[in-house]
Scaffold this motif. Structure first.
Motif, PDB file in Angstrom:
ATOM      1  N   UNK A  38       0.844  -1.197   0.000  1.00 41.46           N
ATOM      2  CA  UNK A  38       0.000   0.000   0.000  1.00 41.46           C
ATOM      3  C   UNK A  38       0.875   1.240   0.000  1.00 41.46           C
ATOM      4  N   UNK A  39       0.618   2.148  -0.946  1.00 37.84           N
ATOM      5  CA  UNK A  39       1.194   3.492  -0.925  1.00 37.84           C
ATOM      6  C   UNK A  39       0.065   4.441  -0.556  1.00 37.84           C
ATOM      7  N   UNK A  40       0.214   5.144   0.556  1.00 37.45           N
ATOM      8  CA  UNK A  40      -0.832   6.065   1.004  1.00 37.45           C
ATOM      9  C   UNK A  40      -0.571   7.470   0.473  1.00 37.45           C
ATOM     10  N   UNK A  41      -1.646   8.155   0.103  1.00 38.62           N
ATOM     11  CA  UNK A  41      -1.576   9.546  -0.337  1.00 38.62           C
ATOM     12  C   UNK A  41      -2.136  10.420   0.773  1.00 38.62           C
ATOM     13  N   UNK A  42      -1.328  11.339   1.286  1.00 35.63           N
ATOM     14  CA  UNK A  42      -1.775  12.225   2.361  1.00 35.63           C
ATOM     15  C   UNK A  42      -1.889  13.645   1.828  1.00 35.63           C
ATOM     16  N   UNK A  43      -2.969  14.322   2.182  1.00 34.16           N
ATOM     17  CA  UNK A  43      -3.196  15.682   1.694  1.00 34.16           C
ATOM     18  C   UNK A  43      -2.392  16.705   2.482  1.00 34.16           C
ATOM     19  N   UNK A  44      -2.028  16.351   3.708  1.00 29.11           N
ATOM     20  CA  UNK A  44      -1.283  17.287   4.557  1.00 29.11           C
ATOM     21  C   UNK A  44       0.127  16.751   4.772  1.00 29.11           C
TER      22      UNK A  44
END
Length: 226
Positions: free
Chosen positions: A78-84
């Motif tokens: 899993x590669x997570x995308x974080x907005x902050x």
């Protein structure tokens, strides 16, 4: 050309379109969903090679999706995308079992590069030398991807295992965080050293009581001693 299936999970159509474009250029197949519940259903149905998972999602957020997958024994990368760009988001994702993270806005070329690195590392580990590695009272079994502390098997996640094996293969050698990212994760870029620190902290807890220790070398990195 690759043909692995990548599951993209994001509720922003522009992000999905951009990521799809770059992945398909490299020969990946793509499945898209836009909420957390659909993500869990898609993983069960399609068995993707890797999941690109946004944190901020309708129904179930990305953290909860990651937690449910790992709790159910699913080890899909899993590669997570974080907005902050906040450490707490990244650390929480890693704590829950994510393999890597990118902060939005991200370079789609970097997303594809990291995906390739993670998939390549998985393939390399499958073909790794099968001889057990003995360090102190630890026995590392690369073929089974198991670590035994005397008579019990330790519960290590994939990244923790790869990190420990990298350190144990050259005991006493001091590795910088950047070297560990390259050798254990397969990442060729800098700036993600917090990933290493989080996993070292996990490993230290899990091998507590062993004669093997992971020492911090101030200003440089880490080494394994037994």
């Amino acid at each position: 050309m690759s043909s692995e299936l990548i599951l993209l999970v994001d509720d922003e159509p522009s992000i999905l379109q951009l990521a799809r474009l770059y992945f398909e250029r490299d020969g990946f197949r793509i499945q898209e969903v836009m909420d957390g519940e659909s993500a869990l259903e898609a993983v069960a149905k399609y068995h993707p090679a890797l999941i690109v998972l946004d944190v901020m999602l309708p129904k179930l957020d990305g953290f909860e999706v990651c937690r449910k997958l790992r709790a159910g024994g699913d080890s899909t990368p899993i590669i997570m995308l974080t907005a902050r760009d906040e450490d707490i988001d990244k650390i929480l994702g890693l704590e829950l079992g994510a393999d890597d993270y990118l902060t939005k806005p991200f370079n789609p070329r970097e997303l594809v590069a990291r995906t390739k690195a993670i998939l390549r590392r998985s393939d390399n580990k499958k073909q790794a030398d099968t001889d057990p590695v003995h360090r102190g009272d630890l026995t590392i079994l690369p073929a089974a991807r198991e670590v035994r502390l005397m008579d019990r098997t330790l519960d290590l996640r994939a990244q923790e295992f790869d990190l420990l094996l990298t350190l144990a293969e050259q005991p006493g050698r001091v590795f910088s965080r950047e070297q560990l990212l390259q050798l254990a994760w397969g990442f060729d870029f800098y700036g993600q050293t917090r990933t290493v620190d989080v996993h070292i902290a996990h490993l230290r807890k899990k091998i507590e009581g062993s004669t093997v220790k992971i020492e911090t070398v101030t200003g440089v990195g880490y080494k394994l001693v037994s």
